[in-house]
Motif scaffolding. Structure first.
Motif, short mmCIF file in Angstrom:
data_model
loop_
_atom_site.label_atom_id
_atom_site.label_comp_id
_atom_site.label_asym_id
_atom_site.label_seq_id
_atom_site.Cartn_x
_atom_site.Cartn_y
_atom_site.Cartn_z
N LEU A 106 0.83 -1.19 0.00
CA LEU A 106 0.00 0.00 0.00
C LEU A 106 0.88 1.25 0.00
O LEU A 106 2.00 1.23 0.48
N GLY A 107 0.34 2.33 -0.51
CA GLY A 107 1.04 3.60 -0.40
C GLY A 107 1.53 4.13 -1.72
O GLY A 107 1.52 3.45 -2.76
N ASP A 108 1.96 5.37 -1.68
CA ASP A 108 2.49 6.05 -2.85
C ASP A 108 4.01 6.10 -2.78
O ASP A 108 4.59 6.35 -1.71
N ALA A 109 4.64 5.88 -3.92
CA ALA A 109 6.10 5.98 -3.97
C ALA A 109 6.53 7.43 -3.72
O ALA A 109 5.92 8.36 -4.25
N VAL A 110 7.55 7.59 -2.89
CA VAL A 110 8.07 8.93 -2.57
C VAL A 110 9.58 8.90 -2.65
O VAL A 110 10.22 7.85 -2.55
N GLU A 111 10.16 10.09 -2.83
CA GLU A 111 11.61 10.20 -2.82
C GLU A 111 12.12 10.04 -1.38
O GLU A 111 11.48 10.48 -0.43
N ALA A 112 13.27 9.41 -1.23
CA ALA A 112 13.83 9.17 0.10
C ALA A 112 14.03 10.47 0.86
O ALA A 112 13.87 10.53 2.08
N VAL A 113 14.34 11.55 0.14
CA VAL A 113 14.63 12.82 0.81
C VAL A 113 13.38 13.46 1.39
O VAL A 113 13.47 14.42 2.18
N THR A 114 12.19 12.96 1.01
CA THR A 114 10.94 13.54 1.52
C THR A 114 10.42 12.82 2.76
O THR A 114 9.40 13.21 3.31
N LEU A 115 11.10 11.77 3.20
CA LEU A 115 10.66 11.06 4.41
C LEU A 115 10.74 12.00 5.61
O LEU A 115 11.66 12.82 5.72
N THR A 116 9.77 11.82 6.53
CA THR A 116 9.72 12.71 7.70
C THR A 116 9.83 11.98 9.03
O THR A 116 10.14 12.61 10.04
N ILE A 117 9.55 10.69 9.06
CA ILE A 117 9.65 9.95 10.31
C ILE A 117 11.13 9.74 10.63
O ILE A 117 11.88 9.17 9.82
N VAL A 167 15.81 0.02 -2.15
CA VAL A 167 15.02 -0.21 -3.36
C VAL A 167 14.11 0.98 -3.64
O VAL A 167 14.20 1.63 -4.69
N ASN A 168 13.24 1.32 -2.69
CA ASN A 168 12.37 2.48 -2.84
C ASN A 168 11.72 2.82 -1.50
O ASN A 168 11.91 2.10 -0.50
N CYS A 169 10.95 3.89 -1.49
CA CYS A 169 10.26 4.33 -0.28
C CYS A 169 8.81 4.62 -0.64
O CYS A 169 8.49 5.03 -1.76
N LEU A 170 7.90 4.40 0.34
CA LEU A 170 6.49 4.64 0.15
C LEU A 170 5.92 5.34 1.37
O LEU A 170 6.51 5.29 2.46
N ARG A 171 4.75 5.93 1.18
CA ARG A 171 4.04 6.56 2.30
C ARG A 171 2.56 6.24 2.17
O ARG A 171 1.98 6.32 1.09
N PHE A 172 1.95 5.83 3.32
CA PHE A 172 0.49 5.67 3.36
C PHE A 172 0.00 6.07 4.75
O PHE A 172 0.58 5.72 5.75
N GLU A 173 -1.07 6.86 4.75
CA GLU A 173 -1.65 7.37 6.00
C GLU A 173 -0.52 7.95 6.87
O GLU A 173 0.21 8.83 6.44
N VAL A 210 8.41 -1.04 7.93
CA VAL A 210 7.30 -0.10 8.05
C VAL A 210 7.44 0.68 9.36
O VAL A 210 7.52 0.09 10.45
N TYR A 211 7.43 2.00 9.25
CA TYR A 211 7.55 2.88 10.41
C TYR A 211 6.23 3.61 10.63
O TYR A 211 5.64 4.14 9.68
N ALA A 212 5.78 3.63 11.89
CA ALA A 212 4.59 4.40 12.25
C ALA A 212 5.00 5.77 12.76
O ALA A 212 6.09 5.95 13.31
N GLN A 213 4.11 6.74 12.57
CA GLN A 213 4.39 8.09 13.04
C GLN A 213 4.59 8.11 14.55
O GLN A 213 5.43 8.81 15.09
N VAL A 214 3.76 7.29 15.27
CA VAL A 214 3.87 7.18 16.72
C VAL A 214 4.86 6.06 17.03
O VAL A 214 4.60 4.89 16.73
#
Length: 431
Positions: free
Chosen positions: A12-23, A44-50, A80-84
């Protein structure tokens, strides 16, 4: 999608650039991968969902020529990393045919295998967590699994569920490895709720007073299942029906036994249909299918429903004009689908052996006479008893008076009692 990509589960999730990760921990992981200090791992790649971020990596474990388990020379893993940041990261093996091996979390059919990298609680691991250590542990997990060495021969057996925060204190007899042991009936009472954490205490009927017995808020049902081989950590059963489903692989008798137990309770003069139910499941565990039983794993389940509601949900009676009308025959289609359960983490009540172990000692049953139960004697013997040391006889005819409370072990509410008798009474339940 090429043939190789079709080997993997989609995420699940949208592909994002590694530099845009926030967690923060996801950012640290990417930085560790890009530092080139970990040559056998590739981003390989990074994704973000919720409120989650996912880092997908290819890991190269050390796989022998003839692996015990089908671990490949390159495994694609999603972290997979959660915001909390309150729990271990979810580690998913994305290969569709990744083998069913020890130290996996229970997962739904058709979903990626979830790897159990740590036995340590996250709260204990978190202060020393680093991305590099996580990746090394992941590579080690895959290497040892390929060799069939991840679960050592002398390592404790894998438990059935993750231990929850809610606790249930049980007499030591419930943990005895003998599956045929006759267990004394228990009285279960609510002890406390501290910071949202519930603790229940179960005591043998013979050890509680009539007043304590009247405080019981749950009826109890103890079930010793058929032996099972340790393996996956399962998702906790949340209904009676789900608990039977969990046991069904080796034992289909739980629901029948519970129905019979409820019939027996209903026939007792003291039956209270408004009580909740505490279910204690004893699971004899084996290391292999042909091995001997090595341990007795114990779990508790507290019902959210009353006995009246549970019996209705099991198809053995119906409520009619405020009475429980027994059904003939029972409605076998009802197996507790609506009766929700709360998983409890059983804790063994203190024994002489445990008391000694907690103090780094061997238990002893040497007979001693304590002459004097005053300020010094009460403290010394109290510490020895709580360390599992000796059987004690007290000699002291003195009375416990208010001025003694300044230094004596006894609490102030025992003023007026004989010192020796009060010490015996107070320490009798220490192990």
């Amino acid at each position: 999608m090429n043939a190789r990509e079709s080997e993997f589960y989609p995420l699940l999730g949208d592909a994002v650039e590694a530099v845009t990760l926030t967690i923060p921990k996801a950012v640290e992981l990417v930085q560790a991968l890009q530092s080139q200090g970990l040559p056998y791992m590739r981003l390989v790649n990074c994704l973000r969902f919720e409120d989650h971020e996912v880092v997908v990596v290819d890991v190269e474990p050390e796989v022998p020529q003839h692996p015990v388990h089908d671990v490949r020379s390159v495994e694609r893993i999603a972290i997979v990393y959660a915001q909390v940041d309150t729990d271990h990261q979810t580690i998913l093996a994305l290969r569709r045919d990744f083998p069913l091996v020890p130290h996996l979390h229970f997962g739904d059919e058709g979903m990626p295998r979830s790897l159990c990298l740590y036995q340590t609680a996250y709260a204990d691991l978190k202060p020393t967590w680093t991305a590099a250590a996580l990746l090394r542990q992941l590579q080690h997990w895959l290497t040892q699994t390929a060799r069939g060495e991840l679960h050592a021969a002398d390592q404790a057996l894998e438990q059935a569920f993750y231990a929850p925060r809610e606790r249930l204190v049980l007499p030591s007899a419930f943990f005895a490895p003998d599956a045929s042991a006759v267990l004394e009936p228990i009285i279960v009472r609510f002890a406390s709720k501290v910071l949202g954490q519930i603790t229940l205490v179960a005591s043998p009927v013979s050890a509680v007073s009539a007043t304590e017995g009247q405080q019981a808020q749950l009826a109890s049902f103890v079930y010793t299942a058929q032996p099972q081989v340790h393996g996956l950590i399962h998702e906790q059963p949340r209904t009676l029906a789900a608990l039977q489903d969990y046991l069904a692989e080796t034992d289909a008798g739980f629901t029948h036994a519970l129905r019979q137990h409820l019939f027996a309770l209903k026939g007792a003069p003291s039956f209270d249909s408004g009580l909740k139910l505490l279910i204690i499941i004893r699971l004899p565990k084996r290391r292999t299918a042909t091995g001997a039983v090595e341990a007795m794993e114990v779990w508790g389940f507290a019902s959210s429903s009353t006995l009246a509601e549970i019996g209705t949900d099991l198809g053995i009676w119906e409520v009619y004009e405020n009475n429980l009308a027994q059904l003939f025959p029972i409605d076998s289609a009802k197996t507790g689908q609506e009766s929700t359960l709360i998983l409890l983490n059983p804790v063994c009540a203190l024994t002489r052996k445990l008391a000694a172990a907690y103090n780094g000692l061997r238990p002893t049953e040497t007979r001693f006479v304590a002459i004097g139960a005053g300020s010094l004697g009460s403290q010394v013997v109290n510490n020895l008893v709580r360390a599992g040391q000796g059987n004690w006889v007290w000699l002291d005819e003195d009375q416990y008076l208010p001025h003694n409370a300044a230094r004596h072990y006894l609490p102030g509410n025992l003023v007026g009692h004989g010192k020796a008798q009060a010490m015996v009474s107070l320490l009798k339940g220490s192990h």
